[in-house]
Scaffold this motif. Structure first.
Motif, PDB file in Angstrom:
ATOM      1  N   VAL A 331       0.855  -1.060   0.049  1.00  0.00           N
ATOM      2  CA  VAL A 331      -0.036  -0.151  -0.111  1.00  0.00           C
ATOM      3  C   VAL A 331       0.885   1.303  -0.102  1.00  0.00           C
ATOM      4  O   VAL A 331       1.607   1.585   1.085  1.00  0.00           O
ATOM      5  N   LEU A 332       0.646   2.007  -1.137  1.00  0.00           N
ATOM      6  CA  LEU A 332       1.769   3.245  -1.224  1.00  0.00           C
ATOM      7  C   LEU A 332       0.735   4.421  -0.828  1.00  0.00           C
ATOM      8  O   LEU A 332      -0.439   4.587  -1.337  1.00  0.00           O
ATOM      9  N   LEU A 333       1.201   5.251   0.089  1.00  0.00           N
ATOM     10  CA  LEU A 333       0.301   6.515   0.472  1.00  0.00           C
ATOM     11  C   LEU A 333       0.790   7.680  -0.254  1.00  0.00           C
ATOM     12  O   LEU A 333       2.043   7.751  -0.612  1.00  0.00           O
ATOM     13  N   ALA A 334      -0.181   8.483  -0.505  1.00  0.00           N
ATOM     14  CA  ALA A 334       0.251   9.902  -0.894  1.00  0.00           C
ATOM     15  C   ALA A 334       0.946  10.016  -2.464  1.00  0.00           C
ATOM     16  O   ALA A 334       1.580  10.858  -2.594  1.00  0.00           O
ATOM     17  N   GLU A 335       0.902   8.790  -3.221  1.00  0.00           N
ATOM     18  CA  GLU A 335       1.687   8.767  -4.453  1.00  0.00           C
ATOM     19  C   GLU A 335       3.221   8.780  -4.161  1.00  0.00           C
ATOM     20  O   GLU A 335       3.926   9.022  -5.054  1.00  0.00           O
TER      21      GLU A 335
END
Length: 418
Positions: A331-335
């Motif tokens: 899961v990658l947050l805020a690109e």
């Protein structure tokens, strides 16, 4: 002329700016001083900064000092459209910022801000200064100096100075003691975890949190993650910082080992590809990836895209899920951009009170002293840092001791022994 998303948001922006101002007493005192003394009278300021309520109060302070200000956003995901509207419509600044604007628009806005023909520049990441030196060299002769707000920008400025490319003096506001302590350590520590929790609603207690980089920001992150019950692993390239982390009780190991153990990964180094494709391939199912460094280069997002067989966008606010060939999900947050500003609200106003007080006083100092300064990276004068700390203590109703004459004499003398 400004370029903002929606001028009708100005009223809401004013309310938010005034709310932030309640917990920025140091900057408020400086604004009152500037209004009386007008140290920036007639000067034009071009700024590339996060367009937030706290920045708005800095802009108001510069204007109180007599400056004309043009502001572009230093990150499209951190822009608050209501704040931008308020600055343009109610406070008389030129503002070039829209939330979520693309890369082309981002750089167009910086160019538009530079059309003011700046005497002073304020930067957060060195993009504005970079463009001045590479594309708008016609404006360089008029620039008296500037201030840089963040670690990444200071790194770039030092490289420019080493290569004799820097054409005007720049003040490393990022390197003041008050900014290191409040902004980097306490601000980044709290706001980064705030962004992670808002976007994932994950419980950090019992999780293994990997912090890449143990500078002031990394220390703050590590301390606060531990305070929330996480097991904290630190990765570092600097032996002294790694030793510091180990002696504070944090596990220290290379990222190649940490990649296998971590549940949450936070990069805060100011460098690129701190988390690579090889690291991503070793991570466990459900690992969360967040970056709190200035630019979106610390996590190799392109490698993540290459590894993925599917991408689920927006599984949570500012959270994208990448599915690998074996079914594991990352899961990658805020690109991969600044998670504390993209997924939360950035630092609390009380934190930015210190940083922007440093910034405002450094601008006034530059306006008076620029002719005596070489084109180099300069430290904020110690008296400015001390004054900001003094004002902050006074706003908190905290008194401290002062040296007696005998103590001052003792410190000045080398003749007095035990």
């Amino acid at each position: 002329m400004s370029d903002i998303a929606d001028v009708s948001l100005a009223y809401a922006g004013v309310k938010r700016i005034e709310w932030a101002d309640r917990t920025m007493p140091v900057l408020r005192q400086i604004r009152d001083r500037f209004a009386a003394e007008r140290p920036l009278e007639g000067l034009r300021v071009a700024a590339c900064m996060h367009v937030t309520t706290e920045t708005a109060n800095l802009i108001r302070t510069l204007q109180a000092g007599g400056a004309q200000v043009a502001l572009a956003a230093s990150n499209p995901l951190s822009t608050q459209d209501d704040t931008a509207a308020a600055l343009a419509a109610e406070y008389g600044a030129q503002v070039f910022a829209r939330a979520g604007i693309d890369r082309e628009g981002y750089y167009r806005h910086i160019h538009q801000a530079l059309e003011i023909g700046p005497d002073l520049v304020l930067d957060d990441g060195c993009d504005l200064v970079n463009i001045l030196h590479l594309e708008r060299t016609d404006l360089l002769a008029g620039v008296k100096g500037g201030c840089e707000e963040t670690t990444t920008g200071v790194i770039r400025l030092h490289q420019m100075a080493r290569e004799k490319a820097l054409r005007f003096p720049m003040v490393a506001v990022n390197d003041t003691d008050t900014k290191h302590m409040f902004d980097n350590r306490y601000g980044t520590g709290q706001s980064t975890l705030d962004g992670i929790i808002r976007s994932t609603n994950t419980l950090l207690a019992g999780k293994t949190v990997v912090v890449a980089g143990f500078g002031y920001c990394g220390r703050g992150l590590s301390e606060r993650a531990r305070g929330l019950g996480a097991r904290v692993v630190v990765t570092e390239i600097d032996p002294v910082k790694a030793l510091d982390a180990a002696l504070q009780g944090f596990a220290v190991m290379p990222m190649s080992e940490a990649a296998k153990a971590g549940d949450v990964f936070i990069t805060v180094t100011g460098n690129r590809e701190v988390i690579t494709g090889a690291h991503l391939a070793a991570m466990k199912d459900g690992a969360i990836l967040a970056n709190s460094g200035h630019f979106d280069v610390e996590i190799d997002v392109r490698a993540l895209e290459d590894l993925a067989v599917a991408v689920h966008r927006g599984v949570r606010p500012q959270a994208d899920e990448y599915v690998l060939a074996d079914g594991r999900r990352l899961v990658l947050l805020a690109e991969g951009r600044l998670v504390n500003l993209a997924a939360a609200e950035g630092h609390p106003a009380a934190v930015m009170d210190m940083s922007f007080a440093d910034q405002a006083l450094a601008c006034a100092w530059l306006a008076a002293a620029h002719a005596t300064l070489e084109p180099a990276v300069h430290e904020v004068p110690k008296e400015i840092d001390t004054e900001v700390a003094r004002l902050k203590l006074a706003s908190m109703s905290i008194a401290i001791d002062a040296l007696t004459p005998d103590q001052e004499e003792y410190l000045r003398s080398w003749r007095l022994g035990s």
